[in-house]
Write a protein that holds these residues in place. Structure first.
Motif, PDB file in Angstrom:
ATOM      1  N   ASP A   1       5.721   1.704  -9.128  1.00 31.05           N
ATOM      2  CA  ASP A   1       6.751   2.123  -8.176  1.00 31.05           C
ATOM      3  C   ASP A   1       7.267   0.970  -7.324  1.00 31.05           C
ATOM      4  O   ASP A   1       8.437   0.933  -6.953  1.00 31.05           O
ATOM      5  CB  ASP A   1       6.204   3.222  -7.262  1.00 31.05           C
ATOM      6  CG  ASP A   1       6.100   4.566  -7.969  1.00 31.05           C
ATOM      7  OD1 ASP A   1       6.377   4.601  -9.174  1.00 31.05           O
ATOM      8  OD2 ASP A   1       5.750   5.565  -7.324  1.00 31.05           O
ATOM      9  N   PHE A   2       6.386   0.023  -6.976  1.00 29.97           N
ATOM     10  CA  PHE A   2       6.789  -1.101  -6.119  1.00 29.97           C
ATOM     11  C   PHE A   2       7.279  -2.319  -6.904  1.00 29.97           C
ATOM     12  O   PHE A   2       7.693  -3.303  -6.306  1.00 29.97           O
ATOM     13  CB  PHE A   2       5.621  -1.540  -5.233  1.00 29.97           C
ATOM     14  CG  PHE A   2       5.194  -0.513  -4.222  1.00 29.97           C
ATOM     15  CD1 PHE A   2       6.109   0.364  -3.683  1.00 29.97           C
ATOM     16  CD2 PHE A   2       3.868  -0.437  -3.818  1.00 29.97           C
ATOM     17  CE1 PHE A   2       5.718   1.314  -2.747  1.00 29.97           C
ATOM     18  CE2 PHE A   2       3.459   0.504  -2.881  1.00 29.97           C
ATOM     19  CZ  PHE A   2       4.389   1.386  -2.344  1.00 29.97           C
TER      20      PHE A   2
ATOM     21  N   ALA B   1       6.202   1.612   3.124  1.00 32.96           N
ATOM     22  CA  ALA B   1       7.090   0.655   2.469  1.00 32.96           C
ATOM     23  C   ALA B   1       8.514   1.197   2.395  1.00 32.96           C
ATOM     24  O   ALA B   1       9.444   0.464   2.065  1.00 32.96           O
ATOM     25  CB  ALA B   1       6.584   0.328   1.064  1.00 32.96           C
ATOM     26  N   GLU B   2       8.684   2.490   2.698  1.00 34.86           N
ATOM     27  CA  GLU B   2      10.008   3.103   2.652  1.00 34.86           C
ATOM     28  C   GLU B   2      10.705   2.944   3.997  1.00 34.86           C
ATOM     29  O   GLU B   2      10.111   3.187   5.054  1.00 34.86           O
ATOM     30  CB  GLU B   2       9.893   4.587   2.293  1.00 34.86           C
ATOM     31  CG  GLU B   2       9.379   4.843   0.889  1.00 34.86           C
ATOM     32  CD  GLU B   2       9.320   6.325   0.563  1.00 34.86           C
ATOM     33  OE1 GLU B   2       9.625   7.137   1.463  1.00 34.86           O
ATOM     34  OE2 GLU B   2       8.968   6.661  -0.585  1.00 34.86           O
TER      35      GLU B   2
ATOM     36  N   ILE C   1      11.867   3.750   9.879  1.00 32.48           N
ATOM     37  CA  ILE C   1      12.908   4.120  10.844  1.00 32.48           C
ATOM     38  C   ILE C   1      12.424   5.269  11.724  1.00 32.48           C
ATOM     39  O   ILE C   1      12.633   5.277  12.946  1.00 32.48           O
ATOM     40  CB  ILE C   1      14.211   4.503  10.117  1.00 32.48           C
ATOM     41  CG1 ILE C   1      14.845   3.242   9.496  1.00 32.48           C
ATOM     42  CG2 ILE C   1      15.196   5.176  11.063  1.00 32.48           C
ATOM     43  CD1 ILE C   1      16.024   3.538   8.580  1.00 32.48           C
ATOM     44  N   GLY C   2      11.751   6.245  11.113  1.00 32.51           N
ATOM     45  CA  GLY C   2      11.227   7.373  11.877  1.00 32.51           C
ATOM     46  C   GLY C   2      10.190   6.937  12.894  1.00 32.51           C
ATOM     47  O   GLY C   2      10.196   7.408  14.045  1.00 32.51           O
ATOM     48  N   ILE C   3       9.289   6.029  12.497  1.00 30.65           N
ATOM     49  CA  ILE C   3       8.257   5.531  13.413  1.00 30.65           C
ATOM     50  C   ILE C   3       8.902   4.814  14.607  1.00 30.65           C
ATOM     51  O   ILE C   3       8.540   5.036  15.761  1.00 30.65           O
ATOM     52  CB  ILE C   3       7.291   4.584  12.691  1.00 30.65           C
ATOM     53  CG1 ILE C   3       6.486   5.347  11.624  1.00 30.65           C
ATOM     54  CG2 ILE C   3       6.338   3.917  13.675  1.00 30.65           C
ATOM     55  CD1 ILE C   3       5.638   4.458  10.738  1.00 30.65           C
ATOM     56  N   VAL C   4       9.865   3.936  14.303  1.00 33.97           N
ATOM     57  CA  VAL C   4      10.523   3.159  15.365  1.00 33.97           C
ATOM     58  C   VAL C   4      11.338   4.073  16.271  1.00 33.97           C
ATOM     59  O   VAL C   4      11.351   3.897  17.507  1.00 33.97           O
ATOM     60  CB  VAL C   4      11.401   2.047  14.761  1.00 33.97           C
ATOM     61  CG1 VAL C   4      12.118   1.275  15.864  1.00 33.97           C
ATOM     62  CG2 VAL C   4      10.558   1.093  13.923  1.00 33.97           C
TER      63      VAL C   4
ATOM     64  N   MET D   1       0.857  -1.186   0.000  1.00 38.49           N
ATOM     65  CA  MET D   1       0.000   0.000   0.000  1.00 38.49           C
ATOM     66  C   MET D   1       0.892   1.233   0.000  1.00 38.49           C
ATOM     67  O   MET D   1       1.968   1.234   0.589  1.00 38.49           O
ATOM     68  CB  MET D   1      -0.915   0.010   1.221  1.00 38.49           C
ATOM     69  CG  MET D   1      -1.830  -1.197   1.306  1.00 38.49           C
ATOM     70  SD  MET D   1      -2.709  -1.264   2.865  1.00 38.49           S
ATOM     71  CE  MET D   1      -3.682   0.224   2.746  1.00 38.49           C
ATOM     72  N   SER D   2       0.431   2.292  -0.637  1.00 38.80           N
ATOM     73  CA  SER D   2       1.249   3.493  -0.772  1.00 38.80           C
ATOM     74  C   SER D   2       0.690   4.636   0.053  1.00 38.80           C
ATOM     75  O   SER D   2      -0.493   4.674   0.394  1.00 38.80           O
ATOM     76  CB  SER D   2       1.318   3.926  -2.234  1.00 38.80           C
ATOM     77  OG  SER D   2       0.040   4.370  -2.672  1.00 38.80           O
ATOM     78  N   GLY D   3       1.562   5.592   0.332  1.00 38.48           N
ATOM     79  CA  GLY D   3       1.129   6.838   0.934  1.00 38.48           C
ATOM     80  C   GLY D   3       1.027   7.901  -0.138  1.00 38.48           C
ATOM     81  O   GLY D   3       0.720   7.620  -1.291  1.00 38.48           O
ATOM     82  N   GLY D   4       1.275   9.162   0.218  1.00 39.39           N
ATOM     83  CA  GLY D   4       1.213  10.229  -0.767  1.00 39.39           C
ATOM     84  C   GLY D   4       2.459  10.265  -1.637  1.00 39.39           C
ATOM     85  O   GLY D   4       3.513   9.761  -1.274  1.00 39.39           O
TER      86      GLY D   4
END
Length: 316
Positions: free
Chosen positions: A78-79, A171-172, A177-180, A67-70
């Protein structure tokens, strides 16, 4: 002399109009020809009165959902460099939400509930049944769970918020990394560990357990008691179904609900709460939400923001 100028001007305007008209006609003809080349590579399914595109490849027993974001105009393309390497072992499903890729553009407001409901319905209508692996966040979740189960549950919530609310592409690696990192862990280390064989091994163990428990539909809720006896509830059910299941598992005639936490303590724990969550938790109407929040959160500092037509509150 003046008449000649008028005639020359009229001729110039006429030529200009003819050129514009000819360019427009040629442009429309070429667009028509190009439209025939842009055919969906997957299946178009009708969801809420509009068409959504779901691309599926691979025949594995486990289903990876991308699933993609903006900013991802064509998720299928892209994937592709990633999922084409996985389709020999897994079934791949790429869902293009409304307004992206081959999916129709809609006038409806893309709120959280709509995006989630449409994604699930599109998957089912395209013949892709659960359980699903949301890749690659699922592997990151399993690695975090190995270290700390409580934080892993918080990660799931933050990942859902990222993709469904803040339109980020989970998926990036940078997003994960930012969330974790925001959970107080080493994001780069966790994401790298998830890419190792251990990440897939942990997922495989989960699927083996799901198979052992007979999980076939989505969602599947399994309730077990201390004697390892329980009930299995499959599909979307009413609250009464889950209440009856709990009574059966606990061997009780009536359930004693826990006292609701104060809103300020709940916000301190969750860090972010949406208006809808507060409405359901405390059984209040949307028109009363601001007054309720102001009275309940007077002792702490918080921010109120809006996204996708819904208010949310952040503990500062």
């Amino acid at each position: 002399m003046f008449k000649r100028i008028i005639i020359l001007f009229s001729i110039t305007v006429a030529i200009f109009l003819v050129l514009i008209t000819a360019s427009y006609i040629i442009h429309q003809i070429r667009l028509s020809k190009e439209d025939k080349l842009f055919t969906p590579t997957g299946k178009m399914v009708e969801v809420n009165g509009h068409q959504m595109h779901v691309y599926v490849e691979g025949n594995g027993e486990e289903t990876l959902v991308f699933m993609s974001g903006g900013g991802t105009s064509s998720p299928v393309l892209d994937f592709k460099s990633l999922y084409s390497l996985l389709s020999d072992k897994y079934k791949i499903a790429v869902v293009e939400k409304a307004g992206y890729g081959f999916s129709d553009i809609t006038d409806s407001e893309p709120n959280i509930d709509t995006i989630l409901q449409e994604t699930r319905e599109a998957l089912l209508k395209s013949g892709v049944e659960g359980p699903y692996i949301l890749a690659p966040p699922s592997r990151v979740f399993k690695v975090i769970q190995k270290h700390n189960g409580e934080i892993a549950n918080v990660f799931l919530r933050r990942a859902r918020e990222a993709v469904f609310v803040f339109n980020q592409n989970i998926a990036e690696d940078s997003v994960l990394i930012g969330i974790v990192n925001n959970l107080g862990l080493d994001g780069e280390k966790i994401v790298k560990e998830a890419e190792l064989p251990i990440g897939q091994q942990l997922l495989t163990e989960d699927f083996a357990l799901a198979s052992q428990l007979g999980v076939r539909g989505f969602p599947t809720i399994i309730m077990l008691n201390e004697e390892n006896k329980g009930v299995k509830i499959v599909g979307s059910r009413t609250l009464d179904s889950y209440t009856s299941g709990l009574k059966q598992v606990l061997n009780l005639d009536e359930l004693q609900p826990k006292q609701q936490p104060a809103l300020f303590s709940l916000l301190e724990k969750e860090k972010l709460l949406f208006s809808k969550e507060i409405e359901v938790m405390y059984d209040i109407e949307q028109k009363d939400i601001n007054r309720f929040v102001e009275s309940e959160l007077s002792a702490i500092v918080y921010d109120t923001k809006q996204i996708l037509g819904e208010a949310y509150f952040i503990n500062k």
